[in-house]
Design an enzyme around this catalytic site. Structure first.
Site, PDB file in Angstrom:
ATOM      1  N   HIS A  27      -3.071  -1.091  -0.992  1.00 16.97           N
ATOM      2  CA  HIS A  27      -1.812  -0.677  -1.644  1.00 16.97           C
ATOM      3  C   HIS A  27      -1.718   0.845  -1.498  1.00 16.97           C
ATOM      4  CE1 HIS A  27       1.568  -0.680  -4.255  1.00 16.97           C
ATOM      5  NE2 HIS A  27       1.005  -0.948  -5.422  1.00 16.97           N
ATOM      6  N   HIS A  53       3.195  -4.809   6.061  1.00 13.63           N
ATOM      7  CA  HIS A  53       3.799  -4.881   4.734  1.00 13.63           C
ATOM      8  C   HIS A  53       4.100  -6.326   4.401  1.00 13.63           C
ATOM      9  CE1 HIS A  53       6.467  -4.023   1.359  1.00 13.63           C
ATOM     10  NE2 HIS A  53       5.842  -2.871   1.314  1.00 13.63           N
ATOM     11  N   MET A  60      -5.056   0.942   8.938  1.00 13.92           N
ATOM     12  CA  MET A  60      -4.517   1.343   7.636  1.00 13.92           C
ATOM     13  C   MET A  60      -3.212   2.125   7.805  1.00 13.92           C
ATOM     14  SD  MET A  60      -6.585  -0.288   6.063  1.00 13.92           S
ATOM     15  CE  MET A  60      -6.387  -0.031   4.326  1.00 13.92           C
ATOM     16  N   GLY A  61      -2.266   1.815   6.898  1.00 19.91           N
ATOM     17  CA  GLY A  61      -0.949   2.447   6.983  1.00 19.91           C
ATOM     18  C   GLY A  61       0.040   1.607   7.790  1.00 19.91           C
ATOM     19  N   ASP A 106       2.960   4.777   3.969  1.00 18.17           N
ATOM     20  CA  ASP A 106       1.719   5.544   3.844  1.00 18.17           C
ATOM     21  C   ASP A 106       1.251   6.176   5.153  1.00 18.17           C
ATOM     22  OD1 ASP A 106       1.363   5.233   1.128  1.00 18.17           O
ATOM     23  OD2 ASP A 106       0.389   3.287   1.349  1.00 18.17           O
TER      24      ASP A 106
HETATM   25  N1  ACO Z   1      -3.447  -3.917  11.051  1.00 18.15           N
HETATM   26  C1  ACO Z   1      -3.664  -4.953  11.875  1.00 18.15           C
HETATM   27  N2  ACO Z   1      -3.226  -6.196  11.649  1.00 18.15           N
HETATM   28  C2  ACO Z   1      -2.518  -6.400  10.525  1.00 18.15           C
HETATM   29  C3  ACO Z   1      -2.241  -5.363   9.622  1.00 18.15           C
HETATM   30  C4  ACO Z   1      -2.729  -4.083   9.918  1.00 18.15           C
HETATM   31  N3  ACO Z   1      -2.524  -3.054   9.080  1.00 18.15           N
HETATM   32  N4  ACO Z   1      -1.512  -5.852   8.606  1.00 18.15           N
HETATM   33  C5  ACO Z   1      -1.343  -7.144   8.861  1.00 18.15           C
HETATM   34  N5  ACO Z   1      -1.949  -7.476  10.014  1.00 18.15           N
HETATM   35  C6  ACO Z   1      -2.009  -8.791  10.633  1.00 18.15           C
HETATM   36  C7  ACO Z   1      -3.103  -9.625   9.973  1.00 18.15           C
HETATM   37  O1  ACO Z   1      -4.347  -9.436  10.594  1.00 18.15           O
HETATM   38  C8  ACO Z   1      -2.548 -11.013  10.113  1.00 18.15           C
HETATM   39  O2  ACO Z   1      -2.766 -11.444  11.424  1.00 18.15           O
HETATM   40  P1  ACO Z   1      -3.060 -13.003  11.751  1.00 18.15           P
HETATM   41  O3  ACO Z   1      -1.822 -13.731  11.324  1.00 18.15           O
HETATM   42  O4  ACO Z   1      -3.304 -13.014  13.216  1.00 18.15           O
HETATM   43  O5  ACO Z   1      -4.267 -13.373  10.928  1.00 18.15           O
HETATM   44  C9  ACO Z   1      -1.046 -10.820   9.933  1.00 18.15           C
HETATM   45  O6  ACO Z   1      -0.783  -9.471  10.348  1.00 18.15           O
HETATM   46  C10 ACO Z   1      -0.580 -10.998   8.508  1.00 18.15           C
HETATM   47  O7  ACO Z   1      -1.378 -10.124   7.702  1.00 18.15           O
HETATM   48  P2  ACO Z   1      -1.662 -10.324   6.178  1.00 18.15           P
HETATM   49  O8  ACO Z   1      -2.788  -9.432   5.778  1.00 18.15           O
HETATM   50  O9  ACO Z   1      -1.782 -11.776   5.840  1.00 18.15           O
HETATM   51  O10 ACO Z   1      -0.309  -9.815   5.587  1.00 18.15           O
HETATM   52  P3  ACO Z   1      -0.068  -9.516   4.084  1.00 18.15           P
HETATM   53  O11 ACO Z   1       1.367  -9.656   3.853  1.00 18.15           O
HETATM   54  O12 ACO Z   1      -0.986 -10.302   3.216  1.00 18.15           O
HETATM   55  O13 ACO Z   1      -0.592  -8.007   3.981  1.00 18.15           O
HETATM   56  C11 ACO Z   1      -0.828  -5.733   3.754  1.00 18.15           C
HETATM   57  C12 ACO Z   1       0.160  -6.906   3.733  1.00 18.15           C
HETATM   58  C13 ACO Z   1      -1.909  -5.944   2.703  1.00 18.15           C
HETATM   59  C14 ACO Z   1      -0.063  -4.471   3.405  1.00 18.15           C
HETATM   60  C15 ACO Z   1      -1.461  -5.639   5.159  1.00 18.15           C
HETATM   61  O14 ACO Z   1      -0.463  -5.430   6.117  1.00 18.15           O
HETATM   62  C16 ACO Z   1      -2.525  -4.569   5.225  1.00 18.15           C
HETATM   63  O15 ACO Z   1      -3.661  -4.796   4.834  1.00 18.15           O
HETATM   64  N6  ACO Z   1      -2.170  -3.331   5.705  1.00 18.15           N
HETATM   65  C17 ACO Z   1      -3.104  -2.237   5.755  1.00 18.15           C
HETATM   66  C18 ACO Z   1      -3.169  -1.538   4.386  1.00 18.15           C
HETATM   67  C19 ACO Z   1      -1.921  -0.776   4.073  1.00 18.15           C
HETATM   68  O16 ACO Z   1      -1.409  -0.014   4.877  1.00 18.15           O
HETATM   69  N7  ACO Z   1      -1.435  -0.945   2.831  1.00 18.15           N
HETATM   70  C20 ACO Z   1      -0.245  -0.242   2.342  1.00 18.15           C
HETATM   71  C21 ACO Z   1       0.880  -1.202   2.111  1.00 18.15           C
HETATM   72  S1  ACO Z   1       2.386  -0.355   1.666  1.00 18.15           S
HETATM   73  C22 ACO Z   1       2.129   0.185   0.105  1.00 18.15           C
HETATM   74  O17 ACO Z   1       1.382  -0.372  -0.657  1.00 18.15           O
HETATM   75  C23 ACO Z   1       2.823   1.387  -0.329  1.00 18.15           C
END
Ligand code: ACO
Length: 375
Positions: A221, A260, A256-257, A312
């Site tokens: 987050h 969504h 990271m970053g 982010d």
């Molecule tokens: N890098 C690489 N792959 C990703 C990323 C990423 N940052 N985010 C999602 N994916 C991929 C997953 O590996 C997954 O792939 P798959 O279907 O082949 O297994 C698919 O996209 C779906 O990902 P989930 O994690 O299930 O998506 P979810 O909606 O649960 O996650 C989240 C959202 C937690 C923000 C995720 O994208 C993530 O972990 N991002 C990195 C952390 C981040 O930047 N957080 C900030 C969010 S914005 C905020 O809070 C202000």
């Protein structure tokens, strides 16, 4: 479990968990109380947006003056809170310090009462005290005493002045203001939902805020802005960054970053901030960092199933280019999001029903407790 009970997807994906009139988040738009984020970022300062979220409408000039006056009166930490700040070991993350010290400060809450007007004033107080805690801790860690806040200036100006002890330049004030506007609210995200769950138990606003700080701290987050800049800073060149990201994607690592839960075609806030980041990098002569930024971004947005930067990713670099250290980035996010959290707290308690979902039991079947010598 009876068959008519619906089982939500993990992480409550796709579940509408309540109504809100505060913020609309969807693929095509992001609105705070009806106003598009692009216009708010361009035309308002954080004080106006905080007022909009907490009081429901954009302030008049007199109302803006009033909220700034309130901040001036609320600024300045009590000795008990300053002593707590001095006692916490240097290596403790700033978000943990913020969590503890907001809680500590609330024992001397200057706003009395629980009626609506008091809650709104308490929200304004929480914004003042949060920025005081973060700026004072930063100064103490750098061997400097916290300084007396200025009066009548914008929230962003106040924060930069309190960090550095000198008059901030206009560009830095504008950029900090813009990031605070962009971070202020985002409907039922994890920290706001945490806040609303606590509010739904009829607990107090500060407890809900402290709980939300805990949720925001996590790297999935709000913690992602620190992770994102630390990723960029790991590389000496764009080539090195590009090679790493391709391997990371092949290994299914999270970058990271990026990504969504709601936005699958890009985050409105990231588009706005990326534009500002590129201008700032040109002013600062740091095209080397932009090259690394792009070298990480390009393979992620160009893969077969693209994943786009969230707010982010550019924000980490904006703050870095402004000369702020990474440990401050998630706390700055919190110092803004308190406005959204408090607006949601008020909305929740005005039309409250306790949040209490069910779970599906997947543990061992019914069994009886064996005597201790037989376990
Ligand atoms: N890098 C690489 N792959 C990703 C990323 C990423 N940052 N985010 C999602 N994916 C991929 C997953 O590996 C997954 O792939 P798959 O279907 O082949 O297994 C698919 O996209 C779906 O990902 P989930 O994690 O299930 O998506 P979810 O909606 O649960 O996650 C989240 C959202 C937690 C923000 C995720 O994208 C993530 O972990 N991002 C990195 C952390 C981040 O930047 N957080 C900030 C969010 S914005 C905020 O809070 C202000």
């Amino acid at each position: 479990m009876s068959p008519e009970i619906e089982i939500a997807k993990p992480g409550l994906e796709g579940v509408v968990a309540g109504d809100t009139a505060i913020c609309c988040v969807d693929q095509g738009k992001l609105l705070y109380r009806g106003y598009p984020i692009s216009e708010l970022a361009e035309k308002t300062a954080f004080g106006e947006v905080a007022y909009l979220l907490i009081y429901g409408e954009l302030p008049t000039a007199a109302q803006l003056k009033w909220i700034r006056k309130q901040w001036s009166e609320f600024h300045g930490l009590r000795s008990e809170v300053l002593n707590t700040l001095r006692m916490i070991p240097a290596g403790v993350p700033m978000m943990s310090v913020l969590r503890t010290c907001i809680s500590m400060a609330s024992h001397f809450d200057p706003v009395e009462g629980q009626e609506l007007d008091s809650l709104k004033r308490r929200a304004v107080w929480l914004l003042a005290v949060a920025s005081d805690i973060v700026t004072a801790r930063y100064r103490l860690l750098n061997g400097k005493e916290p300084i007396k806040p200025q009066t009548g200036v914008s929230h962003a100006h106040q924060m930069l002045y309190s960090f550095h002890g000198t008059e901030p330049d206009e560009l830095s004030v504008r950029l900090l203001d813009m990031t605070l506007v962009l971070y202020a609210e985002h409907d039922f995200n994890a920290s706001t939902f945490t806040n609303r769950v606590v509010a739904s138990t009829a607990s107090d606003m500060t407890s809900a805020t402290v709980s939300a700080i805990g949720a925001l701290k996590g790297p999935l987050h709000g913690g992602a802005n620190e992770e994102a800049i630390n990723l960029i800073l790991r590389f000496k060149s764009a080539e090195e960054a590009g090679a790493w990201v391709n391997e990371a994607l092949a290994n299914k690592e999270k970058i990271m970053g990026f990504g969504h839960r709601v936005y699958k075609h890009g985050d409105h806030r990231a588009v706005i901030l990326e534009r500002e980041m590129r201008k700032l990098a040109a002013v600062k002569g740091r095209q080397d960092l932009v090259a690394i930024y792009d070298a990480i971004k390009d393979p992620v947005v160009n893969k077969e199933h693209p994943i786009y930067p969230n707010v982010d990713y550019p924000c980490g670099l904006v703050y870095y280019l402004m000369g702020l250290p990474p440990d401050l980035y998630t706390p700055l996010f919190a110092c803004s999001r308190i406005a959204g959290w408090c607006a949601h707290y008020i909305e929740q308690i005005q039309n409250n029903r306790l949040y209490r979902p069910l779970s599906r039991y997947i543990g061992p079947p019914l069994r009886s407790v064996p005597p201790i010598e037989k376990r």
